[in-house]
Scaffold this motif. Structure first.
Motif, PDB file in Angstrom:
ATOM      1  N   ARG A  30       0.833  -1.210   0.000  1.00 37.70           N
ATOM      2  CA  ARG A  30       0.000   0.000   0.000  1.00 37.70           C
ATOM      3  C   ARG A  30       0.865   1.257   0.000  1.00 37.70           C
ATOM      4  NH1 ARG A  30      -4.598  -2.146   4.209  1.00 37.70           N
ATOM      5  NH2 ARG A  30      -5.682  -3.430   2.694  1.00 37.70           N
ATOM      6  N   PHE A  31       1.981   1.219   0.720  1.00 40.09           N
ATOM      7  CA  PHE A  31       2.918   2.351   0.716  1.00 40.09           C
ATOM      8  C   PHE A  31       3.457   2.586  -0.686  1.00 40.09           C
ATOM      9  CE2 PHE A  31       7.479   3.399   0.714  1.00 40.09           C
ATOM     10  CZ  PHE A  31       7.436   4.681   1.223  1.00 40.09           C
ATOM     11  N   GLU A  32       3.864   1.515  -1.347  1.00 40.39           N
ATOM     12  CA  GLU A  32       4.426   1.646  -2.696  1.00 40.39           C
ATOM     13  C   GLU A  32       3.362   2.098  -3.697  1.00 40.39           C
ATOM     14  OE1 GLU A  32       6.331  -2.138  -3.246  1.00 40.39           O
ATOM     15  OE2 GLU A  32       8.154  -1.440  -2.235  1.00 40.39           O
ATOM     16  N   ASP A  33       2.122   1.668  -3.508  1.00 37.34           N
ATOM     17  CA  ASP A  33       1.031   2.141  -4.361  1.00 37.34           C
ATOM     18  C   ASP A  33       0.813   3.638  -4.178  1.00 37.34           C
ATOM     19  OD1 ASP A  33       0.679  -0.392  -5.343  1.00 37.34           O
ATOM     20  OD2 ASP A  33      -1.086  -0.849  -4.099  1.00 37.34           O
ATOM     21  N   ALA A  34       0.851   4.088  -2.916  1.00 33.14           N
ATOM     22  CA  ALA A  34       0.693   5.522  -2.640  1.00 33.14           C
ATOM     23  C   ALA A  34       1.842   6.309  -3.253  1.00 33.14           C
ATOM     24  CB  ALA A  34       0.632   5.769  -1.137  1.00 33.14           C
ATOM     25  N   LEU A  35       3.030   5.753  -3.206  1.00 34.05           N
ATOM     26  CA  LEU A  35       4.207   6.406  -3.777  1.00 34.05           C
ATOM     27  C   LEU A  35       4.081   6.508  -5.297  1.00 34.05           C
ATOM     28  CD1 LEU A  35       6.606   7.430  -2.151  1.00 34.05           C
ATOM     29  CD2 LEU A  35       7.854   5.398  -2.807  1.00 34.05           C
ATOM     30  N   ASN A  36       3.605   5.438  -5.923  1.00 28.37           N
ATOM     31  CA  ASN A  36       3.446   5.428  -7.378  1.00 28.37           C
ATOM     32  C   ASN A  36       2.351   6.372  -7.849  1.00 28.37           C
ATOM     33  OD1 ASN A  36       5.501   3.580  -7.659  1.00 28.37           O
ATOM     34  ND2 ASN A  36       4.136   1.825  -7.631  1.00 28.37           N
ATOM     35  N   SER A  37       1.341   6.587  -6.994  1.00 26.19           N
ATOM     36  CA  SER A  37       0.247   7.479  -7.374  1.00 26.19           C
ATOM     37  C   SER A  37       0.531   8.930  -6.974  1.00 26.19           C
ATOM     38  CB  SER A  37      -1.068   7.007  -6.759  1.00 26.19           C
ATOM     39  OG  SER A  37      -1.002   7.117  -5.351  1.00 26.19           O
ATOM     40  N   LYS A  38       1.753   9.194  -6.522  1.00 28.48           N
ATOM     41  CA  LYS A  38       2.232  10.547  -6.195  1.00 28.48           C
ATOM     42  C   LYS A  38       1.495  11.203  -5.029  1.00 28.48           C
ATOM     43  CE  LYS A  38       4.861  10.780 -10.026  1.00 28.48           C
ATOM     44  NZ  LYS A  38       6.145  10.180  -9.934  1.00 28.48           N
ATOM     45  N   SER A  39       0.867  10.406  -4.165  1.00 24.21           N
ATOM     46  CA  SER A  39       0.229  10.972  -2.970  1.00 24.21           C
ATOM     47  C   SER A  39       1.227  10.849  -1.815  1.00 24.21           C
ATOM     48  CB  SER A  39      -1.086  10.265  -2.664  1.00 24.21           C
ATOM     49  OG  SER A  39      -0.876   8.893  -2.481  1.00 24.21           O
ATOM     50  N   PHE A  40       2.088  11.856  -1.706  1.00 23.26           N
ATOM     51  CA  PHE A  40       3.225  11.777  -0.788  1.00 23.26           C
ATOM     52  C   PHE A  40       2.818  11.911   0.678  1.00 23.26           C
ATOM     53  CE2 PHE A  40       5.193  13.351  -4.810  1.00 23.26           C
ATOM     54  CZ  PHE A  40       5.852  12.176  -5.100  1.00 23.26           C
ATOM     55  N   ASP A  41       1.774  12.690   0.964  1.00 26.59           N
ATOM     56  CA  ASP A  41       1.321  12.806   2.359  1.00 26.59           C
ATOM     57  C   ASP A  41       0.815  11.455   2.857  1.00 26.59           C
ATOM     58  OD1 ASP A  41       1.949  15.490   2.466  1.00 26.59           O
ATOM     59  OD2 ASP A  41      -0.055  16.121   1.776  1.00 26.59           O
ATOM     60  N   ASP A  42       0.076  10.782   2.004  1.00 27.87           N
ATOM     61  CA  ASP A  42      -0.429   9.452   2.340  1.00 27.87           C
ATOM     62  C   ASP A  42       0.740   8.472   2.514  1.00 27.87           C
ATOM     63  OD1 ASP A  42      -2.403   7.557   2.835  1.00 27.87           O
ATOM     64  OD2 ASP A  42      -2.486   6.943   0.726  1.00 27.87           O
ATOM     65  N   ALA A  43       1.721   8.579   1.638  1.00 25.80           N
ATOM     66  CA  ALA A  43       2.886   7.690   1.710  1.00 25.80           C
ATOM     67  C   ALA A  43       3.666   7.908   3.007  1.00 25.80           C
ATOM     68  CB  ALA A  43       3.792   7.909   0.506  1.00 25.80           C
ATOM     69  N   LYS A  44       3.789   9.174   3.430  1.00 34.60           N
ATOM     70  CA  LYS A  44       4.501   9.463   4.691  1.00 34.60           C
ATOM     71  C   LYS A  44       3.777   8.834   5.877  1.00 34.60           C
ATOM     72  CE  LYS A  44       6.666  13.836   3.400  1.00 34.60           C
ATOM     73  NZ  LYS A  44       6.704  15.281   3.632  1.00 34.60           N
ATOM     74  N   ALA A  45       2.459   8.946   5.883  1.00 36.37           N
ATOM     75  CA  ALA A  45       1.670   8.359   6.970  1.00 36.37           C
ATOM     76  C   ALA A  45       1.814   6.837   6.978  1.00 36.37           C
ATOM     77  CB  ALA A  45       0.206   8.758   6.820  1.00 36.37           C
TER      78      ALA A  45
END
Length: 87
Positions: free
Chosen positions: A34-49
């Motif tokens: 899920r982290f890598e999916d968030a990273l690929n979709s450019k949602s960095f705030d979500d990825a940080k969380a």
């Protein structure tokens, strides 16, 4: 099949611990995906969380002996590096 009572008990205990370890490892893999999916979709705030959540869960797994503490630290480091490169 074991005949001794203590051996039978050990089989049950090992089965429980194996199931728990599998569950924890599966949760970790899902969180990392899920982290890598968030990273690929450019949602960095979500990825940080998600990275903070993963870090907590990895260290908890290491504390319980599910994974080695060095593996937990290495995984967190690699994920943080991925996040920093993407930013």
């Amino acid at each position: 099949m074991a005949n001794i009572k203590s051996a039978k008990k050990r089989i049950k205990v090992i089965a429980k611990k194996t199931a728990r370890n599998r569950m924890v490892k599966s949760q970790l893999k899902t969180a990392i995906r899920r982290f890598e999916d968030a990273l690929n979709s450019k949602s960095f705030d979500d990825a940080k969380a998600k990275l903070r959540f993963i870090e907590k869960k990895l260290h908890q797994a290491a504390a319980k002996g599910v994974i080695h503490k060095s593996k937990a630290s290495r995984s967190v480091s690699r994920l943080a590096t991925k996040l920093n490169k993407a930013l």
